[in-house]
Design a protein around this motif. Structure first.
Motif, short mmCIF file in Angstrom:
data_model
loop_
_atom_site.label_atom_id
_atom_site.label_comp_id
_atom_site.label_asym_id
_atom_site.label_seq_id
_atom_site.Cartn_x
_atom_site.Cartn_y
_atom_site.Cartn_z
N PRO A 7 68.40 23.64 50.67
CA PRO A 7 69.40 22.60 50.41
C PRO A 7 69.36 21.55 51.53
O PRO A 7 69.05 21.89 52.68
N ILE A 8 69.67 20.33 51.20
CA ILE A 8 69.80 19.19 52.13
C ILE A 8 68.51 18.83 52.87
O ILE A 8 68.07 17.70 52.83
N VAL A 9 67.85 19.80 53.53
CA VAL A 9 66.65 19.44 54.31
C VAL A 9 65.37 19.50 53.49
O VAL A 9 64.33 19.02 53.94
N GLY A 10 65.42 20.08 52.30
CA GLY A 10 64.22 20.16 51.48
C GLY A 10 63.14 20.97 52.18
O GLY A 10 63.38 22.06 52.69
N ASN A 11 61.93 20.42 52.22
CA ASN A 11 60.80 21.10 52.87
C ASN A 11 60.49 20.52 54.25
O ASN A 11 59.49 20.90 54.87
N THR A 12 61.31 19.58 54.70
CA THR A 12 60.96 18.84 55.92
C THR A 12 60.57 19.76 57.07
O THR A 12 59.63 19.47 57.81
N LEU A 13 61.29 20.88 57.20
CA LEU A 13 61.04 21.75 58.36
C LEU A 13 59.65 22.37 58.34
O LEU A 13 59.14 22.77 59.39
N SER A 14 59.02 22.45 57.18
CA SER A 14 57.67 23.05 57.17
C SER A 14 56.56 22.02 57.38
O SER A 14 55.39 22.37 57.34
N LEU A 15 56.93 20.77 57.62
CA LEU A 15 55.88 19.79 57.94
C LEU A 15 55.18 20.17 59.24
O LEU A 15 55.82 20.62 60.18
N PRO A 16 53.88 19.99 59.28
CA PRO A 16 53.18 20.23 60.55
C PRO A 16 53.55 19.14 61.56
O PRO A 16 54.07 18.09 61.17
N ASP A 17 53.27 19.37 62.85
CA ASP A 17 53.62 18.39 63.86
C ASP A 17 52.89 17.08 63.66
O ASP A 17 53.40 16.01 63.96
N ASN A 18 51.66 17.15 63.18
CA ASN A 18 50.96 15.90 62.86
C ASN A 18 49.90 16.12 61.79
O ASN A 18 49.67 17.25 61.36
N LYS A 19 49.32 15.01 61.36
CA LYS A 19 48.31 15.02 60.28
C LYS A 19 48.75 15.83 59.04
O LYS A 19 48.06 16.74 58.60
N PRO A 20 49.89 15.45 58.46
CA PRO A 20 50.35 16.20 57.28
C PRO A 20 49.37 16.14 56.11
O PRO A 20 49.42 16.99 55.23
N TRP A 21 48.47 15.15 56.12
CA TRP A 21 47.52 15.05 55.00
C TRP A 21 46.64 16.30 54.89
O TRP A 21 46.25 16.69 53.79
N ILE A 22 46.37 16.95 56.03
CA ILE A 22 45.56 18.17 55.99
C ILE A 22 46.36 19.29 55.33
O ILE A 22 45.85 20.06 54.51
N TYR A 23 47.63 19.34 55.69
CA TYR A 23 48.53 20.34 55.12
C TYR A 23 48.66 20.16 53.60
O TYR A 23 48.60 21.12 52.84
N PHE A 24 48.80 18.91 53.15
CA PHE A 24 48.95 18.68 51.71
C PHE A 24 47.66 19.00 50.95
O PHE A 24 47.69 19.48 49.83
N GLU A 25 46.54 18.74 51.60
CA GLU A 25 45.27 19.12 50.99
C GLU A 25 45.22 20.65 50.81
O GLU A 25 44.84 21.15 49.74
N ALA A 26 45.68 21.37 51.85
CA ALA A 26 45.68 22.83 51.77
C ALA A 26 46.63 23.31 50.68
O ALA A 26 46.31 24.24 49.92
N PHE A 73 56.71 17.81 47.37
CA PHE A 73 57.17 18.21 48.70
C PHE A 73 58.47 17.46 48.97
O PHE A 73 58.50 16.24 48.87
N TRP A 74 59.52 18.19 49.30
CA TRP A 74 60.83 17.56 49.43
C TRP A 74 61.07 17.11 50.86
O TRP A 74 61.09 17.91 51.79
N ILE A 75 61.22 15.79 51.02
CA ILE A 75 61.65 15.25 52.31
C ILE A 75 63.16 15.11 52.19
O ILE A 75 63.66 14.18 51.56
N GLY A 76 63.87 16.06 52.75
CA GLY A 76 65.32 16.10 52.53
C GLY A 76 65.59 16.28 51.06
O GLY A 76 64.97 17.14 50.40
N ARG A 77 66.45 15.44 50.51
CA ARG A 77 66.80 15.57 49.10
C ARG A 77 65.91 14.72 48.21
O ARG A 77 66.14 14.63 47.01
N ASN A 78 64.90 14.09 48.80
CA ASN A 78 64.02 13.23 48.02
C ASN A 78 62.66 13.87 47.77
O ASN A 78 61.98 14.26 48.71
N PRO A 79 62.26 13.97 46.51
CA PRO A 79 60.95 14.54 46.23
C PRO A 79 59.82 13.56 46.54
O PRO A 79 59.93 12.38 46.23
N THR A 80 58.79 14.02 47.22
CA THR A 80 57.59 13.21 47.37
C THR A 80 56.46 13.93 46.64
O THR A 80 56.41 15.16 46.62
N VAL A 81 55.60 13.14 46.01
CA VAL A 81 54.51 13.71 45.23
C VAL A 81 53.20 13.28 45.89
O VAL A 81 53.01 12.10 46.17
#
Ligand SMILES: *[C@@H]1O[C@H](CO)[C@@H](O)[C@H](O)[C@H]1NC(C)=O
Length: 594
Positions: free
Chosen positions: A63-82, A94-102
């Motif tokens: 709730p509220i934070v979505g998935n933000t806390l599981s973002l890597p410290d940098n280069k999130p593009w590698i994480y999303f590829e994985a 991937f939820w940035i707070g209450r907003n979905p990002t695709v």
């Protein structure tokens, strides 16, 4: 949204708090408030989970934070590829707070959404940090297209941008790019250890000539360091993150607080309008300068973009800060990106010498040692053409495809919902490293672009890469950048052996790391050492001759600006303790601003 309504009700309730306390006592009121807040959170979360059940797969949001806390410290593009590999889907939610990002991790899917449905994906989502606190809504880059007035506004900007760097204008900049890239040849001969600075100077000078009709002759010119530093900061303000200021995307309500709050630190001057006035002042200076040139001098150089804009401005009735944002965007989009691409080229030569040698063999056969290559040679240089494509694919600068797109209506892909207003990002890192399209993707292998090569795979579109983005938001400067990258890469390959540096004591080669890149939205290699040596005496002589001639030819574009970005804004403020604004004649004047 449901939850927004609840939050509004909550606000109303707090307004009535006082009278309620008087009537029912503090304890009871607090309890009911808590209950209402809890209900709001639960309802909001239920709505998130409902949306999630219809959207592309992805990790489970809180709730509220979505998935933000599981973002890597940098280069999130590698994480999303994985994640895309883990879920075996081209799209990830991937939820940035209450907003979905695709996140789109597949070329065909990107083509399907951004190109084939360009009409509905032409808009941008709400961007708190880069948009609302940064460029605002009247910049082509972040402008949202939510209604027909927005569309008209956006079209005017796009049209004006095309007047400057669109495909029709680009040929007119060829000789300037050619001359400036000859100067790079000279610079590489004289001070090869500063290769990054030479490439930055080159790229900044080309955009400065196009924008203002004035070249940047030295890499110590503050406009280079300032513009590039500004762009690198701006580029970091585009990458999703879990620390401030990017955490403002997760908690957009924090953006409403006064700007001295600690979470605004790191935004630089972005929520002030200083940049517009700076570029406007430069433009005025440049127009004056251009008007003083003799007709024959004017004929020898391309008409500066700010001059063209000046004469077009009246037609569209655009405010001056919007006009100068267009000129500012030329720097923003053209300087750091083009130089980063060329630094990537140098890295590729160090790490994959076999490709460089193959390219040089072709240049030797077609061009020879007494002159450098020219675009006219391009039809006889298939390997060079492939090489330039591979530079643009292998480590694309705008690694998450630039700013996000956003559908203006609910859309679906493969049965999944992509809700209107969602943040949809093309993950070029994943797209350009997809094994299906690019076998052995981290290998710099131009051959994959040759017609009969077994590694050549189908790819949507006719370029073989998506480096410049998609649809209606494709980079306006694409043709200009491709043209400049081609001539500079071809000339440097022809002129120099570019290889790993050697340790002066042991003589051993110093390895380069093809994954050591910066973290911003426009990425470039981390600094690395290399050796750059002319390939023969004949070639060296040709480099000197052509470079010196180019410097003479470019003389007409020499000039200095009276203004510095780093001091411009502060000076205006210090002098008057007030804010600079534009008066009705377009001059900067300073007024007291509350
Ligand atoms: C650049 O070089 C060409 C010749 O290669 C020349 O004709 C042209 O006028 C030069 N000048 C400028 C300003 O680019």
């Amino acid at each position: 949204m449901l939850s927004d309504r609840l939050l509004e009700n909550l606000n109303l309730l707090t307004l009535r708090l006082q009278s309620a306390i008087a009537e029912f006592g503090t304890g009871n009121v607090l309890l009911s408030l808590l209950a209402i807040a809890a209900t709001a959170v639960v309802a909001d979360y239920a709505h998130m989970l409902y949306l999630r059940s219809r959207m592309p797969p992805g990790p489970f949001p809180l709730p509220i934070v979505g998935n933000t806390l599981s973002l890597p410290d940098n280069k999130p593009w590698i994480y999303f590829e994985a994640l895309s590999k883990q879920y075996q889907t081209p799209l990830i939610t991937f939820w940035i707070g209450r907003n979905p990002t695709v996140w789109i991790n597949d070329a065909w899917c990107a083509q399907e959404l951004f190109e084939k449905k360009a009409q509905i994906y032409a808009s941008r989502p709400r961007m708190v940090v880069f948009g609302e606190l940064g460029t605002g809504q009247s910049n082509l880059v972040t402008m949202r297209i939510l209604n027909s007035a927005d569309r008209d506004h956006w079209r005017i900007h796009r049209k004006l941008m095309h007047l400057g760097v669109g495909i029709q204008s680009v040929r007119g900049y060829r000789e300037v790019q050619n001359n400036e890239s000859k100067v790079v040849g000279l610079d590489f001969l004289r001070a090869p250890e500063h290769y990054v600075k030479h490439l930055e100077r080159y790229a900044t000078s080309v955009v400065s000539i196009i924008a203002f009709g004035r070249r940047v002759a030295s890499y110590d010119d503050p406009i280079i360091t300032e513009v590039i530093a500004l762009m690198q900061l701006a580029a970091e303000l585009n990458v999703p993150g879990k620390s401030f200021p990017m955490l403002l995307e997760t908690f957009p309500f924090l953006a409403r607080f006064p700007s001295f709050m600690p979470w605004f630190r790191g935004l630089g001057n972005r929520n002030q309008k200083g940049g517009h006035y700076f570029f406007h002042t430069l433009a005025q200076e440049a127009v004056e300068r251009y008007d003083q040139l003799s007709p024959s001098e004017q004929a020898a150089i391309p008409t500066p973009y700010c001059k063209t804009l000046n004469s077009e401005a009246a037609k569209y009735n655009l405010p001056l800060d919007e006009l100068s944002s267009l000129t500012g965007n030329l720097f923003g989009a053209g300087a750091d990106t083009s130089s980063s691409t060329l630094v990537t080229f140098v890295l590729a030569c160090c790490a994959f010498p076999e490709a460089m040698h193959k390219a040089q063999a072709e240049l030797d056969a077609v061009v020879g040692p007494n002159r450098s290559p020219h675009w006219d040679d391009s039809p006889s240089l298939p390997y060079i053409n492939a090489f330039v494509k591979e530079v643009l694919r292998w480590r694309s600068v705008a690694i998450i495809g630039g700013q996000p797109h956003s559908p203006t209506q609910d859309d679906s892909y493969n049965g999944w919902l992509i809700p209107a207003g969602a943040w949809v990002q093309g993950n070029l890192w994943a797209i350009h490293r997809h094994e299906r399209e690019f076998p052995d993707p981290d290998r710099f292998y131009p051959d994959r672009y040759l017609a009969d090569n077994p590694s050549r795979r189908p790819f949507p579109g006719d370029k073989g890469y998506m480096t410049f983005g998609w649809g209606r938001r494709v980079c306006s400067g694409q043709a200009l950048a491709e043209q400049g990258t081609w001539i500079t890469v071809a000339r440097l390959l022809w002129g120099f052996d570019i290889r790993k540096a050697r340790d002066p004591d042991t003589g051993a080669e110093i390895d380069v790391d093809i994954f050591a890149y910066t973290n911003g939205l426009n990425m470039r290699p981390q600094p690395f050492r290399c050796a750059i040596v002319p390939r023969s005496e004949e070639i060296r002589a040709a480099l000197v001759r052509e470079g010196e001639q180019a410097l003479r030819d470019l003389k007409v574009l020499d000039g200095e600006s009276r203004y510095r970005m780093s001091t411009f804004y502060q000076e205006q403020r210090r002098k008057y303790k007030e804010e600079p604004v534009l008066d009705e004649n377009g001059n900067v004047k300073v007024v007291r601003v509350k």
